[in-house]
Design an enzyme around this catalytic site. Sequence first.
Site, PDB file in Angstrom:
ATOM      1  N   PHE A 175       0.835  -1.218   0.000  1.00 37.67           N
ATOM      2  CA  PHE A 175       0.000   0.000   0.000  1.00 37.67           C
ATOM      3  C   PHE A 175       0.865   1.262   0.000  1.00 37.67           C
ATOM      4  CE2 PHE A 175      -4.115  -1.778   0.763  1.00 37.67           C
ATOM      5  CZ  PHE A 175      -3.983  -2.836   1.644  1.00 37.67           C
ATOM      6  N   ALA A 176       2.058   1.185   0.575  1.00 36.95           N
ATOM      7  CA  ALA A 176       2.838   2.385   0.909  1.00 36.95           C
ATOM      8  C   ALA A 176       3.106   3.227  -0.333  1.00 36.95           C
ATOM      9  CB  ALA A 176       4.161   1.971   1.568  1.00 36.95           C
ATOM     10  N   SER A 208      -5.237   1.282  -8.986  1.00 41.95           N
ATOM     11  CA  SER A 208      -6.356   2.223  -8.922  1.00 41.95           C
ATOM     12  C   SER A 208      -7.065   2.308 -10.264  1.00 41.95           C
ATOM     13  CB  SER A 208      -5.815   3.604  -8.530  1.00 41.95           C
ATOM     14  OG  SER A 208      -6.784   4.612  -8.762  1.00 41.95           O
ATOM     15  N   TYR A 225       0.309  11.223  -9.871  1.00 38.98           N
ATOM     16  CA  TYR A 225      -0.150  10.126  -9.002  1.00 38.98           C
ATOM     17  C   TYR A 225      -0.652   8.983  -9.884  1.00 38.98           C
ATOM     18  CZ  TYR A 225      -3.591   7.230  -6.726  1.00 38.98           C
ATOM     19  OH  TYR A 225      -4.321   6.124  -6.331  1.00 38.98           O
ATOM     20  N   LYS A 258       0.722   4.769 -10.651  1.00 31.89           N
ATOM     21  CA  LYS A 258      -0.034   3.510 -10.665  1.00 31.89           C
ATOM     22  C   LYS A 258       0.064   2.854 -12.048  1.00 31.89           C
ATOM     23  CE  LYS A 258      -1.467   3.782  -6.431  1.00 31.89           C
ATOM     24  NZ  LYS A 258      -0.858   2.927  -5.395  1.00 31.89           N
ATOM     25  N   ARG A 263     -18.994   8.143  -9.780  1.00 35.14           N
ATOM     26  CA  ARG A 263     -17.908   7.273  -9.378  1.00 35.14           C
ATOM     27  C   ARG A 263     -18.469   5.988  -8.782  1.00 35.14           C
ATOM     28  NH1 ARG A 263     -15.905  10.721 -11.707  1.00 35.14           N
ATOM     29  NH2 ARG A 263     -14.061  12.000 -11.298  1.00 35.14           N
TER      30      ARG A 263
HETATM   31  C1  WQD Z   1     -14.853  12.284  -6.471  1.00 32.43           C
HETATM   32  C2  WQD Z   1     -15.849  13.270  -7.085  1.00 32.43           C
HETATM   33  C3  WQD Z   1     -14.918  15.406  -7.609  1.00 32.43           C
HETATM   34  C4  WQD Z   1     -14.191  16.817  -3.555  1.00 32.43           C
HETATM   35  C5  WQD Z   1      -9.218  10.047  -6.574  1.00 32.43           C
HETATM   36  C6  WQD Z   1      -8.087   9.254  -7.196  1.00 32.43           C
HETATM   37  C7  WQD Z   1      -8.352   7.775  -7.011  1.00 32.43           C
HETATM   38  C8  WQD Z   1      -8.483   7.511  -5.559  1.00 32.43           C
HETATM   39  C9  WQD Z   1      -9.662   8.328  -4.998  1.00 32.43           C
HETATM   40  C10 WQD Z   1      -6.621   7.011  -4.141  1.00 32.43           C
HETATM   41  C11 WQD Z   1     -15.251  14.071  -8.221  1.00 32.43           C
HETATM   42  C12 WQD Z   1     -16.008  15.531  -6.548  1.00 32.43           C
HETATM   43  C13 WQD Z   1     -14.548  16.010  -4.622  1.00 32.43           C
HETATM   44  C14 WQD Z   1     -14.897  18.017  -3.318  1.00 32.43           C
HETATM   45  C15 WQD Z   1     -16.300  17.551  -5.198  1.00 32.43           C
HETATM   46  N1  WQD Z   1      -7.261   7.859  -4.902  1.00 32.43           N
HETATM   47  N2  WQD Z   1     -15.601  16.388  -5.419  1.00 32.43           N
HETATM   48  N3  WQD Z   1     -15.944  18.342  -4.142  1.00 32.43           N
HETATM   49  O1  WQD Z   1     -10.932  12.143  -7.968  1.00 32.43           O
HETATM   50  O2  WQD Z   1     -12.626  10.237  -8.227  1.00 32.43           O
HETATM   51  O3  WQD Z   1     -10.397   9.749  -7.271  1.00 32.43           O
HETATM   52  O4  WQD Z   1      -9.372   9.710  -5.220  1.00 32.43           O
HETATM   53  O5  WQD Z   1      -6.906   5.893  -3.846  1.00 32.43           O
HETATM   54  O6  WQD Z   1      -7.274   7.038  -7.544  1.00 32.43           O
HETATM   55  O7  WQD Z   1      -8.056   9.517  -8.589  1.00 32.43           O
HETATM   56  O8  WQD Z   1     -12.030  11.072  -5.954  1.00 32.43           O
HETATM   57  O9  WQD Z   1     -13.197  11.959  -3.983  1.00 32.43           O
HETATM   58  O10 WQD Z   1     -11.461  13.425  -5.124  1.00 32.43           O
HETATM   59  O11 WQD Z   1     -13.655  13.020  -6.215  1.00 32.43           O
HETATM   60  O12 WQD Z   1     -17.240  17.872  -5.941  1.00 32.43           O
HETATM   61  O13 WQD Z   1     -14.611  18.790  -2.357  1.00 32.43           O
HETATM   62  O14 WQD Z   1     -16.221  14.223  -6.073  1.00 32.43           O
HETATM   63  O15 WQD Z   1     -15.004  16.490  -8.526  1.00 32.43           O
HETATM   64  O16 WQD Z   1     -16.254  14.273  -9.199  1.00 32.43           O
HETATM   65  P1  WQD Z   1     -11.523  10.867  -7.459  1.00 32.43           P
HETATM   66  P2  WQD Z   1     -12.544  12.406  -5.231  1.00 32.43           P
END
Ligand code: WQD
Length: 341
Positions: free
Chosen positions: A82-83, A126, A152, A156, A234
């Site tokens: 995981f690290a 991911s 990032y 991956k 998502r």
């Molecule tokens: C989800 C949705 C944002 C914050 C990333 C990495 C992925 C994994 C998870 C590590 C998007 C929206 C978010 C906010 C918002 N990383 N949002 N307001 O970008 O799908 O995935 O994090 O394991 O590999 O790519 O996740 O939670 O940042 O965003 O509207 O304050 O929520 O625009 O549509 P993401 P997220």
Amino acid sequence: MAKNIIVTGGAGYIGSHTVVSLIENGFNPIIIDDFRNANRIVVEGLKTILNQDPLILEGDVCDAVFLSSVFEKYEPEAVIHFAAYKAVGESVAEPLKYYQNNINGLMNVLNNMLKHNIKNFVFSSSCTVYGEPDGAKEVTEETAKNLPSSPYGYTKWMGEQIIEDVFNANPFLKIINLRYFNPVGAHKSALIGEFPIGKPNNLLPFVTQTAVGKQEMLTVFGNDYPTPDGTCIRDYIHVCDLANAHVKAVDYLISNQNGLLENINIGTGKGTSVKEIIQTFVKETGVVLNWQYGPRRMGDVIEIYANAKKAEQLLGWKAELTIADAVRDAWKWELKLANQI
Ligand code: WQD
């Protein structure tokens, strides 16, 4: 005798939940963590949940001598890696920090597995390796990997390429790349959970911090996307389901005699919009949430969710917890952090 499983980054969010699942399933997890991206409160939480002291070796996965000494001493049956740093936005601002740590760490783990004849490896990958899916938003493991949109994501994407090349040179290895979708929630005890350092990047921690008063206002990044309610979609998966997928993966590797390399999606198979997450949170907690629409966030994928059939067929794993479970558990954890429960 319980099999030793090395869990690098085991004091982190997904790592700590996986440690709980490993012990519940009769394994002996050995945590390697230098706490650069983990909070020591997790150790107390694990002690209470497990009713035993977790075995934690403080050290850097990029330290070859340290890692070799651990593999030598504990002769693990498998390694779960995981690290790594995982904040998309931070990786854009500090790419070298991400390449240095995430790529070197992976190579050091693989080198030491070969040196110590350890064959079973689970890599924390991911859905970011898919980028923005060209066609169907429901992605299978055969969906073309587009180029990622952040350093990032590249760590991956390149990580999987490094693993494939190492496997081709050493086909006795047994490797699974678990491609997580969006991990959310916390252990039902509220004793371990997600610890965003600074302002959260991810959606649900920002929702819960806004609800508890740590953040002023949640901004929804864009409501003009080509989706039913205009917000991004998502596949949000409860971290405890995700943890169990790692145990299933380790079981599968150990039970196989021959070398293998498999990419496996770990998601619920269902897409949920940002708006639906907010609505579910408000419905499940009864909390009034301060939120507003704002501009789109650079690099956001419009819609992606898992076809999770392979995980079910190959590992006998499928998600069991719901979005409602995840938002309730995340909220309980936030209240715990705020000493309100
Ligand atoms: C989800 C949705 C944002 C914050 C990333 C990495 C992925 C994994 C998870 C590590 C998007 C929206 C978010 C906010 C918002 N990383 N949002 N307001 O970008 O799908 O995935 O994090 O394991 O590999 O790519 O996740 O939670 O940042 O965003 O509207 O304050 O929520 O625009 O549509 P993401 P997220």
